[in-house]
Write a protein that holds these residues in place. Structure first.
Motif, PDB file in Angstrom:
ATOM      1  N   LYS A  12       0.869  -1.176   0.000  1.00 17.47           N
ATOM      2  CA  LYS A  12       0.000   0.000   0.000  1.00 17.47           C
ATOM      3  C   LYS A  12       0.907   1.228   0.000  1.00 17.47           C
ATOM      4  N   VAL A  13       0.653   2.153  -0.900  1.00 17.68           N
ATOM      5  CA  VAL A  13       1.465   3.358  -1.009  1.00 17.68           C
ATOM      6  C   VAL A  13       0.974   4.363   0.035  1.00 17.68           C
ATOM      7  N   LEU A  14       1.875   4.717   0.959  1.00 14.72           N
ATOM      8  CA  LEU A  14       1.531   5.610   2.060  1.00 14.72           C
ATOM      9  C   LEU A  14       2.052   7.022   1.863  1.00 14.72           C
ATOM     10  N   GLY A  15       2.788   7.228   0.799  1.00 11.19           N
ATOM     11  CA  GLY A  15       3.344   8.546   0.535  1.00 11.19           C
ATOM     12  C   GLY A  15       4.501   8.428  -0.418  1.00 11.19           C
ATOM     13  N   ASN A  16       5.110   9.549  -0.681  1.00  8.63           N
ATOM     14  CA  ASN A  16       6.250   9.585  -1.583  1.00  8.63           C
ATOM     15  C   ASN A  16       7.343   8.643  -1.088  1.00  8.63           C
ATOM     16  N   THR A  17       7.676   7.649  -1.856  1.00 12.73           N
ATOM     17  CA  THR A  17       8.722   6.650  -1.609  1.00 12.73           C
ATOM     18  C   THR A  17       8.437   5.698  -0.449  1.00 12.73           C
ATOM     19  N   VAL A  18       7.210   5.639   0.038  1.00  7.71           N
ATOM     20  CA  VAL A  18       6.895   4.695   1.110  1.00  7.71           C
ATOM     21  C   VAL A  18       5.722   3.823   0.700  1.00  7.71           C
ATOM     22  N   ALA A  19       6.011   2.553   0.489  1.00  6.97           N
ATOM     23  CA  ALA A  19       4.993   1.548   0.199  1.00  6.97           C
ATOM     24  C   ALA A  19       5.300   0.337   1.074  1.00  6.97           C
ATOM     25  N   ILE A  20       4.323  -0.090   1.868  1.00 10.08           N
ATOM     26  CA  ILE A  20       4.570  -1.208   2.770  1.00 10.08           C
ATOM     27  C   ILE A  20       3.515  -2.294   2.598  1.00 10.08           C
ATOM     28  N   ASP A  21       3.908  -3.505   2.946  1.00  7.45           N
ATOM     29  CA  ASP A  21       2.980  -4.620   2.952  1.00  7.45           C
ATOM     30  C   ASP A  21       2.712  -5.033   4.402  1.00  7.45           C
ATOM     31  N   GLN A  22       1.937  -6.078   4.586  1.00  9.44           N
ATOM     32  CA  GLN A  22       1.571  -6.497   5.946  1.00  9.44           C
ATOM     33  C   GLN A  22       2.799  -6.913   6.760  1.00  9.44           C
ATOM     34  N   ALA A  23       3.770  -7.572   6.142  1.00 14.45           N
ATOM     35  CA  ALA A  23       4.981  -7.972   6.868  1.00 14.45           C
ATOM     36  C   ALA A  23       5.766  -6.743   7.341  1.00 14.45           C
ATOM     37  N   ASP A  24       5.849  -5.709   6.495  1.00 15.93           N
ATOM     38  CA  ASP A  24       6.497  -4.453   6.892  1.00 15.93           C
ATOM     39  C   ASP A  24       5.741  -3.823   8.065  1.00 15.93           C
ATOM     40  N   TYR A  25       4.410  -3.776   7.938  1.00 18.70           N
ATOM     41  CA  TYR A  25       3.554  -3.211   8.980  1.00 18.70           C
ATOM     42  C   TYR A  25       3.809  -3.910  10.313  1.00 18.70           C
ATOM     43  N   ASP A  26       3.788  -5.238  10.294  1.00 23.22           N
ATOM     44  CA  ASP A  26       4.001  -6.006  11.524  1.00 23.22           C
ATOM     45  C   ASP A  26       5.384  -5.732  12.106  1.00 23.22           C
ATOM     46  N   ALA A  27       6.388  -5.621  11.244  1.00 23.46           N
ATOM     47  CA  ALA A  27       7.751  -5.335  11.706  1.00 23.46           C
ATOM     48  C   ALA A  27       7.829  -3.955  12.347  1.00 23.46           C
ATOM     49  N   PHE A  28       7.260  -2.944  11.689  1.00 22.15           N
ATOM     50  CA  PHE A  28       7.263  -1.599  12.267  1.00 22.15           C
ATOM     51  C   PHE A  28       6.535  -1.581  13.607  1.00 22.15           C
ATOM     52  N   GLN A  29       5.424  -2.288  13.688  1.00 23.74           N
ATOM     53  CA  GLN A  29       4.684  -2.312  14.948  1.00 23.74           C
ATOM     54  C   GLN A  29       5.510  -2.960  16.052  1.00 23.74           C
ATOM     55  N   ASN A  30       6.213  -4.041  15.737  1.00 21.54           N
ATOM     56  CA  ASN A  30       7.078  -4.697  16.725  1.00 21.54           C
ATOM     57  C   ASN A  30       8.181  -3.750  17.197  1.00 21.54           C
ATOM     58  N   ILE A  31       8.789  -3.053  16.267  1.00 15.03           N
ATOM     59  CA  ILE A  31       9.846  -2.091  16.606  1.00 15.03           C
ATOM     60  C   ILE A  31       9.260  -0.989  17.497  1.00 15.03           C
ATOM     61  N   ASN A  32       8.114  -0.466  17.111  1.00 16.81           N
ATOM     62  CA  ASN A  32       7.432   0.569  17.887  1.00 16.81           C
ATOM     63  C   ASN A  32       7.091   0.072  19.297  1.00 16.81           C
ATOM     64  N   ASP A  33       6.658  -1.175  19.393  1.00 12.74           N
ATOM     65  CA  ASP A  33       6.305  -1.763  20.689  1.00 12.74           C
ATOM     66  C   ASP A  33       7.510  -1.896  21.613  1.00 12.74           C
ATOM     67  N   HIS A  34       8.708  -1.818  21.057  1.00 15.23           N
ATOM     68  CA  HIS A  34       9.952  -1.851  21.845  1.00 15.23           C
ATOM     69  C   HIS A  34      10.465  -0.434  22.142  1.00 15.23           C
ATOM     70  N   ASP A  35       9.564   0.527  22.055  1.00 15.67           N
ATOM     71  CA  ASP A  35       9.880   1.933  22.383  1.00 15.67           C
ATOM     72  C   ASP A  35      10.973   2.542  21.522  1.00 15.67           C
ATOM     73  N   ILE A  36      10.986   2.162  20.257  1.00 13.83           N
ATOM     74  CA  ILE A  36      11.897   2.775  19.298  1.00 13.83           C
ATOM     75  C   ILE A  36      11.061   3.663  18.389  1.00 13.83           C
ATOM     76  N   GLU A  37      11.444   4.921  18.315  1.00 16.53           N
ATOM     77  CA  GLU A  37      10.720   5.884  17.484  1.00 16.53           C
ATOM     78  C   GLU A  37      11.024   5.609  16.012  1.00 16.53           C
ATOM     79  N   ILE A  38       9.995   5.504  15.216  1.00 16.57           N
ATOM     80  CA  ILE A  38      10.161   5.267  13.779  1.00 16.57           C
ATOM     81  C   ILE A  38       9.922   6.580  13.067  1.00 16.57           C
ATOM     82  N   GLN A  39      10.942   7.005  12.320  1.00 17.09           N
ATOM     83  CA  GLN A  39      10.935   8.309  11.650  1.00 17.09           C
ATOM     84  C   GLN A  39      11.031   8.108  10.142  1.00 17.09           C
TER      85      GLN A  39
END
Length: 164
Positions: free
Chosen positions: A114-141
């Motif tokens: 899914k295209v979320l903006g200029n140069t950012v397209a993620i799938d469900q595996a990317d989404y799950d990975a970002f959520q896991n990283i976020n759940d470990h209190d790492i800011e995603i920028q």
């Protein structure tokens, strides 16, 4: 010294990395992590050539924890780069400390994303990975270049969720 930039970038090392990010953040070498990268001899050569005079280490996810630890304990500053958020999610699960922020650059359109903006397209595996990283209190920028504004995971997550 430290990891001065932890970044997801589907191109890994390229012109923007070398001309813009190396000017914005102190760096003596680049640590690249990714199983598919580490096992691809041609890609390894291309990435090392793209880094100009910077030393590049390319490691599998299993090799990375020790190499990152050695980098942090050295007197040098490193960029830590992978082409996938799943790699960083695996590092988080292995309790690897790469800092409190993960910078996300280009993740261009691929099948089933899914295209979320200029140069950012993620799938469900990317989404799950970002959520896991976020759940470990790492800011995603999400930030293409150092002087671009930062978009948060929360903002892009809400956009992804609204596309269902």
């Amino acid at each position: 010294m430290t990891i001065t930039l932890a970044r997801v970038d589907d191109r890994v090392i390229h012109g923007q990395t070398m001309t813009r990010w190396t000017k914005a953040r102190s760096v003596d070498g680049i640590l690249v992590v990714g199983d598919s990268i580490a096992h691809n001899k041609l890609r390894r050569r291309v990435l090392k050539a793209a880094a100009n005079d910077l030393k590049v280490g390319i490691y599998t996810v299993d090799e990375a924890p020790e190499k990152i630890k050695q980098g942090i304990e050295s007197k040098k500053n490193f960029f830590l780069i992978s082409d996938s958020p799943q790699t960083f999610s695996q590092l988080v699960d292995k309790n690897v400390d790469f800092g409190k922020a993960l910078n996300v650059g280009p993740m261009n359109t691929r099948p089933d994303t899914k295209v979320l903006g200029n140069t950012v397209a993620i799938d469900q595996a990317d989404y799950d990975a970002f959520q896991n990283i976020n759940d470990h209190d790492i800011e995603i920028q999400f930030q293409l270049l150092p002087d671009d504004s930062i978009r948060s995971w929360e903002t892009l997550k809400n956009k992804y969720d609204a596309m269902d």
